[in-house]
Design a protein around this motif. Structure first.
Motif, PDB file in Angstrom:
ATOM      1  N   VAL A   1       0.126  15.429  16.379  1.00  0.00           N
ATOM      2  CA  VAL A   1      -0.953  15.759  17.309  1.00  0.00           C
ATOM      3  C   VAL A   1      -1.828  14.552  17.572  1.00  0.00           C
ATOM      4  N   SER A   2      -2.097  13.761  16.555  1.00  0.00           N
ATOM      5  CA  SER A   2      -2.998  12.621  16.712  1.00  0.00           C
ATOM      6  C   SER A   2      -2.285  11.336  16.359  1.00  0.00           C
ATOM      7  N   ALA A   3      -2.755  10.247  16.940  1.00  0.00           N
ATOM      8  CA  ALA A   3      -2.136   8.950  16.686  1.00  0.00           C
ATOM      9  C   ALA A   3      -2.450   8.465  15.284  1.00  0.00           C
TER      10      ALA A   3
ATOM     11  N   GLY B   1       0.828  -1.207   0.000  1.00  0.00           N
ATOM     12  CA  GLY B   1       0.000   0.000   0.000  1.00  0.00           C
ATOM     13  C   GLY B   1       0.854   1.246   0.000  1.00  0.00           C
ATOM     14  N   ILE B   2       0.266   2.320   0.427  1.00  0.00           N
ATOM     15  CA  ILE B   2       0.926   3.621   0.414  1.00  0.00           C
ATOM     16  C   ILE B   2       1.338   3.986   1.835  1.00  0.00           C
ATOM     17  N   VAL B   3       2.553   4.549   1.976  1.00  0.00           N
ATOM     18  CA  VAL B   3       3.036   4.983   3.274  1.00  0.00           C
ATOM     19  C   VAL B   3       2.799   6.476   3.409  1.00  0.00           C
ATOM     20  N   CYS B   4       2.241   6.872   4.552  1.00  0.00           N
ATOM     21  CA  CYS B   4       1.930   8.284   4.792  1.00  0.00           C
ATOM     22  C   CYS B   4       2.559   8.740   6.101  1.00  0.00           C
ATOM     23  N   GLU B   5       2.651  10.048   6.224  1.00  0.00           N
ATOM     24  CA  GLU B   5       3.123  10.625   7.479  1.00  0.00           C
ATOM     25  C   GLU B   5       1.921  11.035   8.309  1.00  0.00           C
TER      26      GLU B   5
ATOM     27  N   SER C   1       5.199   7.786  13.644  1.00  0.00           N
ATOM     28  CA  SER C   1       4.614   8.893  12.879  1.00  0.00           C
ATOM     29  C   SER C   1       4.367   8.557  11.417  1.00  0.00           C
ATOM     30  N   THR C   2       4.260   7.270  11.088  1.00  0.00           N
ATOM     31  CA  THR C   2       3.881   6.900   9.725  1.00  0.00           C
ATOM     32  C   THR C   2       2.796   5.848   9.802  1.00  0.00           C
ATOM     33  N   CYS C   3       2.063   5.704   8.714  1.00  0.00           N
ATOM     34  CA  CYS C   3       1.049   4.658   8.649  1.00  0.00           C
ATOM     35  C   CYS C   3       0.951   4.199   7.199  1.00  0.00           C
ATOM     36  N   THR C   4       0.317   3.058   6.996  1.00  0.00           N
ATOM     37  CA  THR C   4       0.157   2.527   5.641  1.00  0.00           C
ATOM     38  C   THR C   4      -1.311   2.309   5.349  1.00  0.00           C
ATOM     39  N   THR C   5      -1.664   2.390   4.079  1.00  0.00           N
ATOM     40  CA  THR C   5      -3.032   2.107   3.655  1.00  0.00           C
ATOM     41  C   THR C   5      -2.992   1.093   2.524  1.00  0.00           C
ATOM     42  N   GLN C   6      -4.145   0.559   2.176  1.00  0.00           N
ATOM     43  CA  GLN C   6      -4.219  -0.450   1.137  1.00  0.00           C
ATOM     44  C   GLN C   6      -4.098   0.194  -0.237  1.00  0.00           C
ATOM     45  N   PRO C   7      -3.820  -0.625  -1.261  1.00  0.00           N
ATOM     46  CA  PRO C   7      -3.798  -0.084  -2.633  1.00  0.00           C
ATOM     47  C   PRO C   7      -5.120   0.597  -2.956  1.00  0.00           C
ATOM     48  N   GLY C   8      -5.013   1.746  -3.584  1.00  0.00           N
ATOM     49  CA  GLY C   8      -6.213   2.523  -3.893  1.00  0.00           C
ATOM     50  C   GLY C   8      -6.536   3.562  -2.838  1.00  0.00           C
TER      51      GLY C   8
ATOM     52  N   ARG D   1      -3.674  20.848  12.384  1.00  0.00           N
ATOM     53  CA  ARG D   1      -3.224  20.097  11.213  1.00  0.00           C
ATOM     54  C   ARG D   1      -3.255  18.607  11.539  1.00  0.00           C
ATOM     55  N   THR D   2      -3.858  17.836  10.671  1.00  0.00           N
ATOM     56  CA  THR D   2      -3.912  16.383  10.836  1.00  0.00           C
ATOM     57  C   THR D   2      -3.461  15.720   9.547  1.00  0.00           C
ATOM     58  N   ALA D   3      -2.634  14.700   9.673  1.00  0.00           N
ATOM     59  CA  ALA D   3      -2.166  13.971   8.497  1.00  0.00           C
ATOM     60  C   ALA D   3      -2.305  12.485   8.741  1.00  0.00           C
ATOM     61  N   GLY D   4      -2.433  11.723   7.678  1.00  0.00           N
ATOM     62  CA  GLY D   4      -2.551  10.291   7.849  1.00  0.00           C
ATOM     63  C   GLY D   4      -2.923   9.577   6.569  1.00  0.00           C
ATOM     64  N   CYS D   5      -3.506   8.391   6.721  1.00  0.00           N
ATOM     65  CA  CYS D   5      -3.852   7.544   5.588  1.00  0.00           C
ATOM     66  C   CYS D   5      -5.358   7.398   5.495  1.00  0.00           C
ATOM     67  N   LEU D   6      -5.849   7.325   4.286  1.00  0.00           N
ATOM     68  CA  LEU D   6      -7.275   7.192   4.028  1.00  0.00           C
ATOM     69  C   LEU D   6      -7.507   5.900   3.262  1.00  0.00           C
ATOM     70  N   PRO D   7      -8.122   4.881   3.883  1.00  0.00           N
ATOM     71  CA  PRO D   7      -8.364   3.616   3.180  1.00  0.00           C
ATOM     72  C   PRO D   7      -9.328   3.791   2.020  1.00  0.00           C
ATOM     73  N   PRO D   8      -9.281   2.890   1.045  1.00  0.00           N
ATOM     74  CA  PRO D   8     -10.205   2.975  -0.098  1.00  0.00           C
ATOM     75  C   PRO D   8     -11.655   2.920   0.348  1.00  0.00           C
ATOM     76  N   ASP D   9     -11.942   2.178   1.458  1.00  0.00           N
ATOM     77  CA  ASP D   9     -13.321   2.026   1.911  1.00  0.00           C
ATOM     78  C   ASP D   9     -13.950   3.337   2.337  1.00  0.00           C
TER      79      ASP D   9
END
Length: 484
Positions: free
Chosen positions: A14-16, A6-10, A24-31, A52-60
């Motif tokens: 501020v938030s988990a 999947g995709i790696v994001c920062e 401080s990184t997370c992964t999401t599925q393809p798409g 400011r909030t950053a992270g990963c957004l799953p396809p669902d």
């Protein structure tokens, strides 16, 4: 670099991260997407700050959060930007648009330029000083005259809760904060109203019901019912918070409740066989919750009588202790005793056809008579009891039990139409059959008699929830004496 999983994001500091990562990184599925949001929020001092909030957004979740920027009237502006490469959200710098110069600011939402901050502080200090001097002078005069201070009035019982009369869940001002702290884990169910997610809040598992945008009326009514005074009961799903947020291009309507890992009664009965003790525990808990719902409690902070209107095994959750909790109040109606009126929400959604009472199918239910709604609930309860009894053993554990089935499964299709149900329930007067083996069990015989009275064709003949509760309580007490 690209990673196949999947995709790696920062993630924002501020938030988990959604997946619980600590680096401080997370992964999401393809798409999926990486994203960054910037939103105006109020800090502890009531001042507007940018979050400011950053992270990963799953396809669902693409249907709930579209990557476009906009502003919604009466809400704090929020902007979201997305991208589709590893760590690409490190470069995203979304900016909130400036409001037009002639916009009338809502007090407390934006700092005003007309009064300097130092002037406000000075004015506040002056007022506080004058108040202190006045109180000191009054106390001095009272002491000189030998007077005693009058006793302070007792604090109201609800002094610790900042709310507008909510009887269940957290204070209203806290609920929006809760919604921001929720970490979605996985989707655990879908329905015509939307989707249910397992999530985490403060390290605990919670359930988050995300409504479709077309189901705003259901979200509003369910939130309203859950926050009714004295609504909380051990056999009604525990409410935590509700929030609606979004921009012009996406909206999330959230309802946050307790999480029960056993799932719905409908799912539970498909794999679990009950003994008579477990059956009675479940049946008594369900009717206890319904009796509390139907009951009106008089007083200064009384509870109105409420009818559910969609009682079925899918709307009943199984708790870890073997009891059940009633859920889904999107169709509920309330009785306003002061005006002798039935409060029906403007909702286009209707109940589940398979569980509709004869008078509902025949379109003869008097919507001005609140008792009629309660009796329709009792008909549906009778069908739920039938589902449970089929999965209860009689005698030895190896004794035959029926496979799980929905009421009227042998008479109508899997998704019956209104006419299908009308023909069977009203036209032919059919009710679910009671297997002969039930006669060998006193418990099943007792419940069979109750369900027959609950699903009687004539509503006034049906038992009330309180009567069923008292009958089951008496039966349980007699059974306990026999065992001793």
């Amino acid at each position: 670099m690209r990673i196949s999983r999947g995709i790696v994001c920062e993630c924002s500091g501020v938030s988990a991260c959604p997946d619980g990562s600590a680096n401080s990184t997370c992964t999401t599925q393809p798409g999926g997407y990486c994203f960054v949001t910037v939103e105006e929020v109020l800090d502890d001092n009531g001042l507007v700050v940018l979050e400011r909030t950053a992270g990963c957004l799953p396809p669902d979740e693409s249907g709930f959060m579209q990557c476009k920027s906009s502003q919604v009237p009466h809400q704090h502006p929020k902007v979201i930007e997305c991208c589709e490469k590893d760590y690409c959200n490190r470069r995203l710098r979304p900016q909130l648009p400036e409001p037009p110069p002639d916009v009338t600011e809502t007090p407390g939402l934006r700092p005003t330029a007309t009064v300097p901050h130092t002037a406000l502080v000075a004015a506040a200090l002056c007022v506080a000083l004058l108040a202190f001097l006045g109180a000191f002078w009054l106390l001095f005069r009272m002491r000189r005259k030998g007077c005693k201070r009058p006793p302070s009035p007792p604090a109201p019982a609800h002094h610790a809760e900042i709310s507008s009369g909510s009887g269940s869940g957290l204070p209203l001002l806290v609920q929006r904060t809760v919604a921001k702290q929720i970490q979605m884990v996985e989707s655990i169910g879908k329905g015509r109203y939307g989707e249910v997610w397992l999530a985490r809040w403060r390290g605990e598992k919670v359930a988050v019901k995300v409504f479709f945008t077309t189901e705003e009326a259901s979200w509003f009514r369910e939130t309203e019912i859950y926050q009714t005074v004295l609504m909380r009961h051990e056999n009604i799903l525990g409410f935590i918070a509700a929030d609606i947020k979004g921009t012009g291009s996406w909206t999330q309507m959230l309802l946050i409740t307790d999480y029960h890992e056993n799932g719905s009664l409908h799912d539970y009965l498909q794999t679990v066989v009950l003994d008579t003790h477990g059956l009675m525990t479940m049946a008594y808990s369900i009717v206890s919750g319904l009796a509390h719902l139907h009951m009106d409690i008089f007083g200064t902070k009384g509870k109105p009588a409420i009818a559910h209107r969609d009682i079925k095994s899918k709307n009943i959750l199984v708790k870890r202790n073997g009891q059940c909790a009633i859920a889904d109040f999107g169709l509920a109606v309330r009785y306003v005793a002061e005006r002798n009126e039935v409060d029906i929400a403007p909702n286009t959604r209707v109940g589940t056809r398979r569980y509709m009472a004869p008078e509902v199918l025949d379109e003869k239910l008097d919507v001005t008579n609140f008792e009629a709604f309660k009796m329709a609930d009792m008909y549906s309860l009778g069908l739920v009891l039938w589902e449970m009894c089929r999965r209860c053993t009689t005698g030895d554990k190896a004794q035959y039990v029926e496979a799980y089935a929905l009421p009227y499964h042998e008479y109508v299709p899997s998704d019956p139409s209104f006419d299908d149900m009308h023909t069977v329930v009203v036209g032919k007067g059919i009710r679910p059959p009671q297997p002969a083996r039930w006669k060998s069990s006193a418990t099943l015989q007792a419940l069979a008699a109750l369900m027959a009275e609950c699903w009687h064709h004539n509503p006034p003949v049906r038992l009330t929830a309180l009567r069923v509760k008292k009958t089951l309580a008496k039966f349980r007490a007699e059974s306990a004496v026999k065992l001793v």
